[in-house]
Write a protein that holds these residues in place. Sequence first.
Motif, PDB file in Angstrom:
ATOM      1  N   GLY A  23       0.808  -1.216   0.000  1.00 13.83           N
ATOM      2  CA  GLY A  23       0.000   0.000   0.000  1.00 13.83           C
ATOM      3  C   GLY A  23       0.838   1.262   0.000  1.00 13.83           C
ATOM      4  N   LYS A  24       0.205   2.375   0.252  1.00  9.17           N
ATOM      5  CA  LYS A  24       0.825   3.687   0.109  1.00  9.17           C
ATOM      6  C   LYS A  24       2.007   3.916   1.053  1.00  9.17           C
ATOM      7  N   ASP A  25       2.073   3.175   2.139  1.00 10.04           N
ATOM      8  CA  ASP A  25       3.173   3.357   3.081  1.00 10.04           C
ATOM      9  C   ASP A  25       4.365   2.448   2.799  1.00 10.04           C
ATOM     10  N   ASP A  26       4.228   1.596   1.782  1.00  7.96           N
ATOM     11  CA  ASP A  26       5.269   0.630   1.455  1.00  7.96           C
ATOM     12  C   ASP A  26       6.131   1.135   0.297  1.00  7.96           C
ATOM     13  N   LEU A  27       7.149   0.357  -0.043  1.00 10.43           N
ATOM     14  CA  LEU A  27       8.104   0.785  -1.065  1.00 10.43           C
ATOM     15  C   LEU A  27       8.466  -0.377  -1.972  1.00 10.43           C
ATOM     16  N   ILE A  28       8.502  -0.093  -3.275  1.00  9.96           N
ATOM     17  CA  ILE A  28       8.990  -1.053  -4.267  1.00  9.96           C
ATOM     18  C   ILE A  28      10.276  -0.486  -4.871  1.00  9.96           C
ATOM     19  N   LEU A  49      22.627  -3.778  -1.083  1.00  8.36           N
ATOM     20  CA  LEU A  49      21.882  -4.832  -0.391  1.00  8.36           C
ATOM     21  C   LEU A  49      22.265  -4.902   1.081  1.00  8.36           C
ATOM     22  N   ASN A  50      23.524  -4.665   1.377  1.00 12.06           N
ATOM     23  CA  ASN A  50      23.936  -4.607   2.784  1.00 12.06           C
ATOM     24  C   ASN A  50      23.234  -3.469   3.509  1.00 12.06           C
ATOM     25  N   THR A  51      23.114  -2.321   2.833  1.00 15.90           N
ATOM     26  CA  THR A  51      22.439  -1.161   3.409  1.00 15.90           C
ATOM     27  C   THR A  51      20.981  -1.469   3.722  1.00 15.90           C
ATOM     28  N   ILE A  52      20.341  -2.231   2.855  1.00 14.65           N
ATOM     29  CA  ILE A  52      18.922  -2.552   3.019  1.00 14.65           C
ATOM     30  C   ILE A  52      18.691  -3.655   4.052  1.00 14.65           C
ATOM     31  N   LEU A  53      19.503  -4.701   3.987  1.00 13.60           N
ATOM     32  CA  LEU A  53      19.200  -5.931   4.718  1.00 13.60           C
ATOM     33  C   LEU A  53      19.886  -6.059   6.072  1.00 13.60           C
ATOM     34  N   ASP A  54      21.101  -5.549   6.188  1.00 14.38           N
ATOM     35  CA  ASP A  54      21.874  -5.778   7.408  1.00 14.38           C
ATOM     36  C   ASP A  54      21.760  -4.584   8.352  1.00 14.38           C
ATOM     37  N   ARG A  55      20.539  -4.321   8.799  1.00 14.40           N
ATOM     38  CA  ARG A  55      20.280  -3.239   9.761  1.00 14.40           C
ATOM     39  C   ARG A  55      19.115  -3.652  10.644  1.00 14.40           C
ATOM     40  N   LYS A  56      19.036  -3.059  11.809  1.00 13.80           N
ATOM     41  CA  LYS A  56      18.033  -3.490  12.790  1.00 13.80           C
ATOM     42  C   LYS A  56      16.607  -3.242  12.317  1.00 13.80           C
ATOM     43  N   GLU A  57      16.404  -2.242  11.452  1.00 18.46           N
ATOM     44  CA  GLU A  57      15.047  -1.944  10.977  1.00 18.46           C
ATOM     45  C   GLU A  57      14.495  -3.036  10.071  1.00 18.46           C
ATOM     46  N   CYS A  58      15.378  -3.823   9.442  1.00 14.55           N
ATOM     47  CA  CYS A  58      14.946  -4.944   8.591  1.00 14.55           C
ATOM     48  C   CYS A  58      14.618  -6.131   9.492  1.00 14.55           C
ATOM     49  N   ILE A  59      13.363  -6.537   9.492  1.00 14.02           N
ATOM     50  CA  ILE A  59      12.893  -7.569  10.425  1.00 14.02           C
ATOM     51  C   ILE A  59      12.916  -8.958   9.804  1.00 14.02           C
ATOM     52  N   ASP A  60      12.426  -9.064   8.578  1.00 11.30           N
ATOM     53  CA  ASP A  60      12.187 -10.378   7.973  1.00 11.30           C
ATOM     54  C   ASP A  60      12.516 -10.305   6.485  1.00 11.30           C
ATOM     55  N   ILE A  61      13.110 -11.382   5.929  1.00  9.81           N
ATOM     56  CA  ILE A  61      13.472 -11.437   4.507  1.00  9.81           C
ATOM     57  C   ILE A  61      12.837 -12.669   3.888  1.00  9.81           C
ATOM     58  N   GLY A  76      21.136  11.251  -8.857  1.00 12.87           N
ATOM     59  CA  GLY A  76      19.685  11.419  -8.696  1.00 12.87           C
ATOM     60  C   GLY A  76      19.307  11.363  -7.226  1.00 12.87           C
ATOM     61  N   SER A  77      17.996  11.418  -6.948  1.00  9.10           N
ATOM     62  CA  SER A  77      17.518  11.466  -5.563  1.00  9.10           C
ATOM     63  C   SER A  77      16.952  10.142  -5.071  1.00  9.10           C
ATOM     64  N   TYR A  78      16.925   9.112  -5.945  1.00  7.46           N
ATOM     65  CA  TYR A  78      16.268   7.858  -5.558  1.00  7.46           C
ATOM     66  C   TYR A  78      16.962   7.177  -4.392  1.00  7.46           C
ATOM     67  N   HIS A  79      18.281   7.181  -4.370  1.00 11.25           N
ATOM     68  CA  HIS A  79      18.993   6.530  -3.267  1.00 11.25           C
ATOM     69  C   HIS A  79      18.697   7.243  -1.949  1.00 11.25           C
ATOM     70  N   ALA A  80      18.606   8.565  -1.987  1.00  9.33           N
ATOM     71  CA  ALA A  80      18.273   9.329  -0.774  1.00  9.33           C
ATOM     72  C   ALA A  80      16.864   8.994  -0.298  1.00  9.33           C
ATOM     73  N   GLN A  81      15.919   8.804  -1.233  1.00  8.74           N
ATOM     74  CA  GLN A  81      14.554   8.431  -0.866  1.00  8.74           C
ATOM     75  C   GLN A  81      14.537   7.051  -0.217  1.00  8.74           C
ATOM     76  N   LEU A  99      14.409   3.552   4.830  1.00  8.21           N
ATOM     77  CA  LEU A  99      15.100   2.577   5.673  1.00  8.21           C
ATOM     78  C   LEU A  99      15.281   3.088   7.095  1.00  8.21           C
ATOM     79  N   LYS A 100      15.555   4.376   7.223  1.00 11.97           N
ATOM     80  CA  LYS A 100      15.806   4.946   8.550  1.00 11.97           C
ATOM     81  C   LYS A 100      14.518   5.230   9.323  1.00 11.97           C
ATOM     82  N   SER A 101      13.420   5.385   8.585  1.00  7.18           N
ATOM     83  CA  SER A 101      12.178   5.854   9.212  1.00  7.18           C
ATOM     84  C   SER A 101      11.229   4.740   9.614  1.00  7.18           C
ATOM     85  N   ASN A 102      11.507   3.504   9.221  1.00  5.38           N
ATOM     86  CA  ASN A 102      10.536   2.431   9.413  1.00  5.38           C
ATOM     87  C   ASN A 102      11.198   1.112   9.807  1.00  5.38           C
ATOM     88  N   SER A 103      10.428   0.295  10.494  1.00  5.27           N
ATOM     89  CA  SER A 103      10.743  -1.126  10.566  1.00  5.27           C
ATOM     90  C   SER A 103      10.050  -1.766   9.369  1.00  5.27           C
TER      91      SER A 103
END
Length: 331
Positions: free
Chosen positions: A166-171, A277-289, A245-250, A255-259
């Motif tokens: 939904g609107k709060d998620d990210l692809i 992928l390390n930035t996305i996956l290997d952080r406490k905010e990432c719960i499940d893969i 571009g600005s996509y990486h910043a978005q 990643l910083k604002s959500n679990s």
Amino acid sequence: MIKKLLLLGNGFDLAHDIPTSYTDFLQWWLDKKKNDLGINNATFNDVNIIRITHPTHSYALPADEWNYKYVEDQLNSNAVRWKNDFLLKIFRQVNRNKNKGYWVNIEELYYQELLSHFRKSPKGDIKLLNANLNRVKKLLIEYLKSDLVREKIKSSKKRFDFSKYGKDDLIVCFNYTNTIEKYYDTWPDEKSRPQVIPIHGSLSDKNYPIIFGYGDEIDPGYKELQDQNDNELLTHFKTFQYLQGSYHAQLEWFLKSNSYDVEILGMSCGLSDRVLLNTILDRKECIDINIKCYPDRADFIDKCYNLSRHFKNPSTVRSKIRGFSDESIIK
């Protein structure tokens, strides 16, 4: 609230029968050139790619036999001069690999060639290697914009249900194509749709063109290159292309604002995108893969091997990656 993050790789396009593997790309180039390459007693010159003089009848093959393996096996004589040595190495890699033609293998090949040139004494021609990669990239763009690919995208049918997003998620889409747009009618309007980030650029955005290079700045070899104070060595590293571009910043903001829980669909998860992928996956905010695989458990295990290289602590791999089940397989 735990949000959802979907990572889409080239396997997403392949699942829609869109021919976007690098073997498809090479066959397209050969199909364009086979008549020229098969002409007897003539000179063929494809600027910056290959030059053939006085080819013999042995080069002329029926269309159904003209493929990338033939190029490596047969076009090997004094009459043949490959101007793009990197493209030749891609042809050779196709015949060795048993994979499905993931582009990550080409990006990894570039990195190994870059290190090899750099460590030679005297040093190899880095500018020529980069120019050759740019020429392959230009051909790839031409292919992805071709009627063949566009018609395949247009006629493809939806295969997945993304209604849970939904609107709060990210692809985050790692592809250059716009296949994901076929699913926009899943949501009643743009405001209800999850944000879609084309992290590797797109064919239609002149301000953020496609990103094609290498992204493992953790590798010790990268430090060797960085210490040389020669920007030519860093030209095709993804970190610097993301900054255009600005996509990486978005993505970083999300990643910083959500679990969040991650679903991986159609990605090989190789080293070419290691830092991202390390930035996305290997952080406490990432719960499940949750890994989606094709065609069987063996592909799932292979992706687990690849993913493990993006984590500093092995226990994190075990705690985050969801175990294999029948639902893991893309039907």
